[in-house]
Design an enzyme around this catalytic site. Structure first.
Site, PDB file in Angstrom:
ATOM      1  N   ASP A 198      85.044  16.275   9.648  1.00  9.61           N
ATOM      2  CA  ASP A 198      85.010  17.259   8.770  1.00  9.61           C
ATOM      3  C   ASP A 198      84.024  17.054   7.507  1.00  9.61           C
ATOM      4  OD1 ASP A 198      86.709  15.894   7.484  1.00  9.61           O
ATOM      5  OD2 ASP A 198      88.394  17.279   7.959  1.00  9.61           O
ATOM      6  N   HIS A 209      86.966  13.236   6.831  1.00  3.94           N
ATOM      7  CA  HIS A 209      87.637  12.477   7.886  1.00  3.94           C
ATOM      8  C   HIS A 209      86.869  11.977   8.947  1.00  3.94           C
ATOM      9  CE1 HIS A 209      90.382  15.153   5.373  1.00  3.94           C
ATOM     10  NE2 HIS A 209      91.107  14.140   5.358  1.00  3.94           N
ATOM     11  N   SER A 261      95.872  11.431   4.069  1.00  7.18           N
ATOM     12  CA  SER A 261      95.342  12.313   5.135  1.00  7.18           C
ATOM     13  C   SER A 261      94.872  11.417   6.320  1.00  7.18           C
ATOM     14  CB  SER A 261      94.246  13.413   4.716  1.00  7.18           C
ATOM     15  OG  SER A 261      93.052  12.839   4.244  1.00  7.18           O
TER      16      SER A 261
END
Length: 388
Positions: free
Chosen positions: A345, A348, A46
């Site tokens: 968040d 990240h 991610s």
């Protein structure tokens, strides 16, 4: 994000007209020569996924809805941030378009400027490794092996082997960051540190095998990032809160033993990369020091314009504004100024943080061998807001 926050660039220089010139020599021994790239080939999770996850698994995932993407794209793109990622800043610095996610490509020409195989939630090790140990990955069963299969099936098998080799030789290959999720799932599910430490040699071996495979196909220039300081990440800070002040770094507020684990992984990775350089002297293998590039943000936040280093901009409350049951996009609140936060968040980073980290790689000193220099190409912008 204002470019004034970036200490490596003059305020008058837009990043989108800068072209990264990597002055490489195999193992750093011979005279360095300039090289500019025609494309980027990226593998990872991610931290560099530009949209594969939402196309592969869940088009309604949180990364596909606001407030994700609000800062730069002004819409969600499948990136797990409010804007651009490190891979986006690297592409811009090379004068290349943002990498299309592999699963968005409709025809072979879509790979002309590069391809992104990264998938959010991906691990280096195969999903079976975790299933055998009772570790749950509820995001995806995609691993580095899956991404290599995609590479073989659609990238190299779709063209002649000689053309594939030529393509790789003119491309910058980025291997990761990958492996972080192999530890994240286990740590956040309460598995003991000693057991998770035993995963490290297996993770490093898997990454090494992937690098070797790509070299055999023709890759000649590769960037291999290490792990971030996980002891500074809100999800970890929330999960491992302690009343023992000796667990924390008094300057940064990060958890010492978790950062020590990241450093252990990185040391093992660097050792393996040194071995690979000896075996493949005609390939430049660059270690990207994500750990120390990120630690700059925690140790000297005001230097880069950050006001909050340890709390998430978008989260569900608590001491670090992170709640695993109230993730960003659900029952959460979003800060008014993401560029003043390091974490987006709770897992990240914000675009602002990614930019500073990226510039620490592009301009130094956080690469080994060192990445040196920039060249400016007149009219070389090569960038639009569209990545679909």
């Amino acid at each position: 994000m204002a470019f004034a926050m970036n200490p490596w660039l003059p305020k008058s220089t837009p990043i989108c007209i800068l072209l990264l010139l990597l002055l490489f020599a195999p193992n750093g021994d011979a005279a360095a020569t300039g090289y500019c790239y025609k494309s980027i080939i990226n593998f990872g999770d991610s931290l560099s996924d530009t949209g594969n996850f939402i196309r592969m698994w869940n088009p309604n995932h949180l990364a596909a809805i606001p407030p994700y993407g609000e800062t730069f794209f002004h819409r969600p793109t499948g990136r797990f941030s409010d804007g651009r990622l490190i891979i986006d800043f690297i592409a811009q610095s090379l004068g290349l378009p943002f990498l299309r996610p592999y699963l968005s490509a409709e025809e072979e020409s879509d790979f002309e400027k590069g391809v992104n195989f990264a998938v959010a939630g991906a691990t280096a090790l195969d999903i079976s490794f975790f299933q055998e140990r009772g570790i749950v990955n509820d995001l995806t069963n995609t691993s580095l092996g899956t991404q290599l299969d995609w590479f073989h099936e659609s990238f190299c098998n779709s063209i002649h082997s000689a053309d594939c080799k030529e393509k790789l030789q003119s491309s910058l290959v980025i291997m990761g960051e990958i492996g972080g999720n192999d530890y994240n799932y286990a740590f956040l599910q309460g598995f003991p540190r000693e057991e998770i430490s035993s995963f490290v040699p297996k993770v490093i071996s898997t990454i090494s095998s992937a690098i070797t495979e790509l070299i055999e196909f023709g890759a000649r220039r590769m960037i291999v990032p290490g792990n971030f300081p996980i002891g500074c990440i809100p999800a970890y800070l929330s999960r491992f809160m302690s009343s023992n002040q000796s667990d924390y770094d008094s300057t940064t507020g990060c958890i010492n033993w978790l950062n020590e684990f990241s450093m252990y992984h990185n040391e093992q990775l660097k050792r393996e990369l040194s071995r690979l350089r000896e075996l493949h002297p005609n390939t430049t293998i660059i270690y990207a020091d994500y750990y120390n590039a990120a630690m700059e943000l925690y140790s000297s936040p005001t230097k880069y314009g950050f006001k909050n280093t340890l709390s998430a901009c978008c989260g569900g409350g608590g001491p670090y504004n992170y709640d695993a049951y109230a993730e960003c996009g659900l029952e959460s609140r979003v800060c008014d100024e993401p560029s003043s936060f390091v974490s987006w968040d709770g897992i990240h980073f914000t675009e602002a943080a990614y930019e500073v980290i990226a510039q620490g790689l592009i301009h130094g000193p956080y690469t080994s061998p060192q990445v040196n220099g920039l060249c400016v190409l007149e009219g070389s912008r090569g960038q639009t807001l569209s990545d679909d």
